[in-house]
Write a protein that holds these residues in place. Sequence first.
Motif, PDB file in Angstrom:
ATOM      1  N   ILE A   1       0.810  -1.280   0.137  1.00 35.93           N
ATOM      2  CA  ILE A   1      -0.138  -0.090  -0.053  1.00 35.93           C
ATOM      3  C   ILE A   1       0.916   1.148   0.001  1.00 35.93           C
ATOM      4  N   VAL A   2       1.914   1.421   0.804  1.00 36.75           N
ATOM      5  CA  VAL A   2       2.858   2.374   0.867  1.00 36.75           C
ATOM      6  C   VAL A   2       3.512   2.619  -0.347  1.00 36.75           C
ATOM      7  N   GLN A   3       3.910   1.724  -0.897  1.00 38.78           N
ATOM      8  CA  GLN A   3       4.682   1.744  -2.258  1.00 38.78           C
ATOM      9  C   GLN A   3       3.914   2.360  -3.355  1.00 38.78           C
ATOM     10  N   LEU A   4       2.667   1.684  -3.614  1.00 36.05           N
ATOM     11  CA  LEU A   4       1.706   2.166  -4.559  1.00 36.05           C
ATOM     12  C   LEU A   4       1.126   3.260  -4.420  1.00 36.05           C
ATOM     13  N   GLY A   5       0.559   4.163  -3.112  1.00 34.18           N
ATOM     14  CA  GLY A   5       0.025   5.347  -3.040  1.00 34.18           C
ATOM     15  C   GLY A   5      -1.194   5.490  -3.659  1.00 34.18           C
ATOM     16  N   PRO A   6      -2.232   4.452  -3.330  1.00 32.77           N
ATOM     17  CA  PRO A   6      -3.340   4.405  -3.934  1.00 32.77           C
ATOM     18  C   PRO A   6      -4.420   5.459  -3.738  1.00 32.77           C
ATOM     19  N   ASP A   7      -5.277   5.750  -4.597  1.00 28.41           N
ATOM     20  CA  ASP A   7      -6.643   6.707  -4.351  1.00 28.41           C
ATOM     21  C   ASP A   7      -7.537   6.151  -3.568  1.00 28.41           C
ATOM     22  N   ILE A   8      -7.900   4.616  -3.637  1.00 23.77           N
ATOM     23  CA  ILE A   8      -8.451   3.942  -2.885  1.00 23.77           C
ATOM     24  C   ILE A   8      -8.109   2.566  -2.177  1.00 23.77           C
ATOM     25  N   ILE A   9      -8.353   2.275  -1.103  1.00 21.55           N
ATOM     26  CA  ILE A   9      -7.680   1.451  -0.374  1.00 21.55           C
ATOM     27  C   ILE A   9      -9.099   0.240  -0.210  1.00 21.55           C
ATOM     28  N   LYS A  10      -9.174  -1.017  -0.719  1.00 23.83           N
ATOM     29  CA  LYS A  10     -10.283  -1.916  -0.525  1.00 23.83           C
ATOM     30  C   LYS A  10      -9.763  -2.753   0.377  1.00 23.83           C
ATOM     31  N   MET A  11     -10.321  -2.726   1.518  1.00 23.47           N
ATOM     32  CA  MET A  11     -10.238  -3.543   2.909  1.00 23.47           C
ATOM     33  C   MET A  11     -10.700  -4.854   2.486  1.00 23.47           C
ATOM     34  N   ASP A  12      -9.934  -5.920   2.516  1.00 24.25           N
ATOM     35  CA  ASP A  12     -10.406  -7.254   2.355  1.00 24.25           C
ATOM     36  C   ASP A  12     -11.511  -7.627   3.325  1.00 24.25           C
ATOM     37  N   MET A  13     -12.162  -8.798   2.903  1.00 24.21           N
ATOM     38  CA  MET A  13     -13.343  -9.189   3.696  1.00 24.21           C
ATOM     39  C   MET A  13     -12.932 -10.021   4.885  1.00 24.21           C
ATOM     40  N   SER A  14     -11.466 -10.306   4.888  1.00 24.39           N
ATOM     41  CA  SER A  14     -11.333 -11.133   6.021  1.00 24.39           C
ATOM     42  C   SER A  14     -10.931 -10.079   7.125  1.00 24.39           C
ATOM     43  N   LEU A  15     -10.798  -8.618   7.019  1.00 21.04           N
ATOM     44  CA  LEU A  15     -10.658  -7.757   8.026  1.00 21.04           C
ATOM     45  C   LEU A  15     -12.604  -7.426   8.464  1.00 21.04           C
ATOM     46  N   THR A  16     -13.076  -7.422   7.260  1.00 27.22           N
ATOM     47  CA  THR A  16     -14.475  -6.924   7.510  1.00 27.22           C
ATOM     48  C   THR A  16     -15.368  -8.041   8.221  1.00 27.22           C
TER      49      THR A  16
END
Length: 412
Positions: free
Chosen positions: A322-337
């Motif tokens: 995530i840090v390397q990519l610097g995205p506009d959107i972070i999709k939180m995986d369902m394993s966390l949800t």
Amino acid sequence: MGPSKGGLEPIGAWASAGGDVIQDALVAIRNHLGMEVAYFSEFIGGRTVFRRVDAPGLEHLIKVGDSHALDDVYCNHILAGRLPELIADTSLVVLAREMPITAAVPIGSHISIAIRLLDGTPFGMFCCLSPRPIPSLNERDLATMRVFAGLAARQVNAGLQQRRDAQQIHGRITAVIAAEEYDIVLQPIFDLQSRTVISCEALCRFRALPYRSPDKWFKDATDAGLGCELELAVLRTTLAVFPLLPCSISLSVNASPELVISGRLSDLIPAQYADRTIIEITEHASVSSYAELHAQLAPLKQLGVKVAVDDAGAGYSGLQHIVQLGPDIIKMDMSLTRAIDTDPARRALASAMVFYAREMGSRIVAEGIETTEELSTLKLLGADRGQGYLLGKPGNIAALGAACTATHRAAA
């Protein structure tokens, strides 16, 4: 005797996975017998081709890739029973003594076992030889040779089966691409505060039977060297739905790092829809070069394309990705949800991800929301957007349009 079918070109690929068993067997048997040369060959087009060789200091005489006509060597005669598998002294065997290759190499002693395919077809030979007669060679040595040759035969048959399986998969993927044997469904993504649809994710469903999940199809395609081709085919079909989407809805599509780095993605995205396009880069695949990835994404982002990290928190390199990519959107995986309302650890991780997104100016999309309790907890944590069966199931373009209409009416 005909040549073996298919050849053994990919031997290195399957041998390297667990070490080169055949090469190790050659070294072991050559040292055990006290002979100067050991080799493993394959019959191709009337020749015996050396695929593995162990002959320290004699590389000028024999090396991998060298070949001889089968009529000039012992192989055919051994297979036909005209020469024995074990020759302790070639000068005592008339046929061996009279063959030109015996004096040319020279060959003083020779022991060789045929490698056969599962159907009995001769594939090649597993052989040791010496320029010296070795009178001490005996049936026990021949039995030992057979054990090592058996190891080689098992490797050959396993490798050829892998090749057949790979060819079958390649053919199946090629057919799927050619016939477009897949459908695109759209799952709505909601703004969690207004409960309105703001975007949708395009998901691929393959029609071929028996049913297999999309991740298995894409894995097979990657293994067959057709990963990018399948992705491109699916993306072409997906992006064709843009004219049918409500103008307020963005379209989120999945792309592997490999496809993005290849530079083949940019030609697919229509310029008029670039500002409504979201590229989800999966976290389950490694990135060979972030510099190259950014170089390919930069012109797309200038057109308005947004970049999302998919499956955040469950994939290849976690937060570093995530840090390397610097995205506009972070999709939180369902394993966390999943069960976040009852699991303090998941809540803590999700909260940290939400905080990180705010600090970096990114948006959070919580995936896999299935209960009202999960939804309430995610809203309290500050998640911006959500996706899941509770909010809306994947469906066709008409179903998406109906969901958009219903939520906008409710919001009004």
